[in-house]
Scaffold this active site. Structure first.
Site, mmCIF file in Angstrom:
data_model
loop_
_atom_site.group_PDB
_atom_site.id
_atom_site.type_symbol
_atom_site.label_atom_id
_atom_site.label_comp_id
_atom_site.label_asym_id
_atom_site.label_seq_id
_atom_site.Cartn_x
_atom_site.Cartn_y
_atom_site.Cartn_z
ATOM 1 N N SER A 36 0.779 -1.239 0.000
ATOM 2 C CA SER A 36 0.000 0.000 0.000
ATOM 3 C C SER A 36 0.809 1.286 0.000
ATOM 4 O O SER A 36 0.406 2.270 -0.633
ATOM 5 C CB SER A 36 -0.952 0.004 1.199
ATOM 6 O OG SER A 36 -0.254 -0.279 2.388
ATOM 7 N N ASP A 240 -3.856 5.784 11.073
ATOM 8 C CA ASP A 240 -3.806 4.330 11.237
ATOM 9 C C ASP A 240 -2.432 3.833 11.665
ATOM 10 O O ASP A 240 -2.228 2.641 11.904
ATOM 11 C CB ASP A 240 -4.247 3.620 9.946
ATOM 12 C CG ASP A 240 -3.327 3.916 8.752
ATOM 13 O OD1 ASP A 240 -2.252 4.528 8.939
ATOM 14 O OD2 ASP A 240 -3.698 3.543 7.629
ATOM 15 N N HIS A 243 0.300 3.877 7.288
ATOM 16 C CA HIS A 243 0.504 4.435 5.947
ATOM 17 C C HIS A 243 1.073 5.848 5.990
ATOM 18 O O HIS A 243 0.706 6.645 6.860
ATOM 19 C CB HIS A 243 -0.815 4.440 5.175
ATOM 20 C CG HIS A 243 -1.373 3.078 4.953
ATOM 21 N ND1 HIS A 243 -2.488 2.605 5.624
ATOM 22 C CD2 HIS A 243 -0.965 2.070 4.141
ATOM 23 C CE1 HIS A 243 -2.746 1.364 5.231
ATOM 24 N NE2 HIS A 243 -1.828 1.016 4.333
#
Length: 308
Positions: A36, A240, A243
């Protein structure tokens, strides 16, 4: 008659300002793979009304589109690159700003004559290293897209940008990570007929599990030639805690570009000095040859070389 001439000149000028599709071909190809943080999550937020992830749509100046930066689309045609760069490839997730565009713009800012850059997005969020092993869907897609990019332009791939490992921070996966990563890199180089393909490896700073240190140690100590490490530690994250935010996605892209350019300069310098070094070696050894293994580090970059 004069009116017709003016109309003709206006049409010619307008046509000349549009870049024909056949001219959209890069000179320098870079593969983007991993999970990601390579696909890009900068600017992603949770919409409290829908409870869905959305991109804020903010494109920083370092990610500005230009005809000098192209991307290989899902159907393997070259297009002008725009954020979110991975929206077609990582299509089951919400993509935002990633390292690819700032990487490319940084290279062009420092070397305007570098030539048109072709990015090949292949990253998919939430993927462990075992999902990138030879024969898997992700591996086959990476090789297929890389070959398509090289075939279309008849030029060599300059490097693989790799940002992955967050999903391998469990106890067992972290212990197996180094072997799996080296195997993946070796297989990819073999299948692309590029045994010394430069690899720009981002050393992760966050992970899903309690064994982040194991993965970082594996990435820092990988024993392969032509691997450039760029450490993400210290960069800011989204809420989070996994990221990169937009600012950090831009920063890691710029660091990758700076270290790529530095590694190219050092390689060129070594090649230039090699005849003199060899001559001195021949004289001191009575004409014999000797191998060497060296380790260089500079500004967040580390190049590891070994004789093969």
């Amino acid at each position: 008659m004069m009116f017709v001439s003016i109309i003709f000149l206006v049409l010619v000028t307008h046509v000349g300002s549009v870049m024909p599709t056949e001219e959209l071909k890069p000179k320098n190809i870079f593969l983007l793979a991993g999970q990601s943080n390579m696909a890009g999550r900068g600017g992603i937020y949770n919409d409290t009304k829908t409870n869905l992830h959305k991109w804020d749509g903010k494109v920083p100046p370092q990610c500005t589109p230009t005809p000098k930066i192209l991307t290989l689309s899902l159907n393997k045609t070259w297009e002008i690159a725009r954020e979110p760069l991975h929206k077609e490839i990582d299509n089951l997730k919400t993509c935002g700003v990633g390292p690819g565009m700032p990487f490319s713009n940084q290279i062009l800012a420092k070397h305007p004559d570098f030539g048109v850059i072709g990015l090949v997005p292949c990253a998919v969020g939430g993927t462990k290293i075992e999902k990138w092993q030879k024969g898997t869907t992700l591996y086959n897609q990476l090789v297929d897209r890389a070959r398509a990019a090289r075939q279309c332009t008849s030029c060599n791939i300059r490097a693989l940008l790799w940002y992955q490992g967050e999903s391998d921070c469990g106890e067992r996966d972290s212990r197996l990570y180094m072997g799996r990563l080296e195997k993946f890199f070796n297989n990819l180089r073999h299948d692309l007929d590029s045994p010394y393909l430069p690899i720009l490896l981002v050393v992760i700073s966050a992970g899903e599990g309690n064994f982040l240190r194991n993965v970082r140690d594996a990435q820092l100590n990988i024993n392969l030639k032509n691997v450039v490490r760029v450490d993400a530690m210290g960069l800011t994250l989204l809420p989070d805690h996994l990221h990169l935010d937009t600012k950090s996605a831009v920063r890691i892209g710029q660091k990758l570009a700076d270290d790529f350019l530095l590694s190219q300069e050092e390689t060129a310098e070594k090649k230039h000095q090699q005849p003199n070094i060899q001559g001195a070696t021949d004289q001191s050894n009575g004409g014999g040859r000797r191998g060497s293994a060296n380790r260089d580090g500079c500004g967040g970059m580390e190049i590891v070389e070994k004789n093969e």
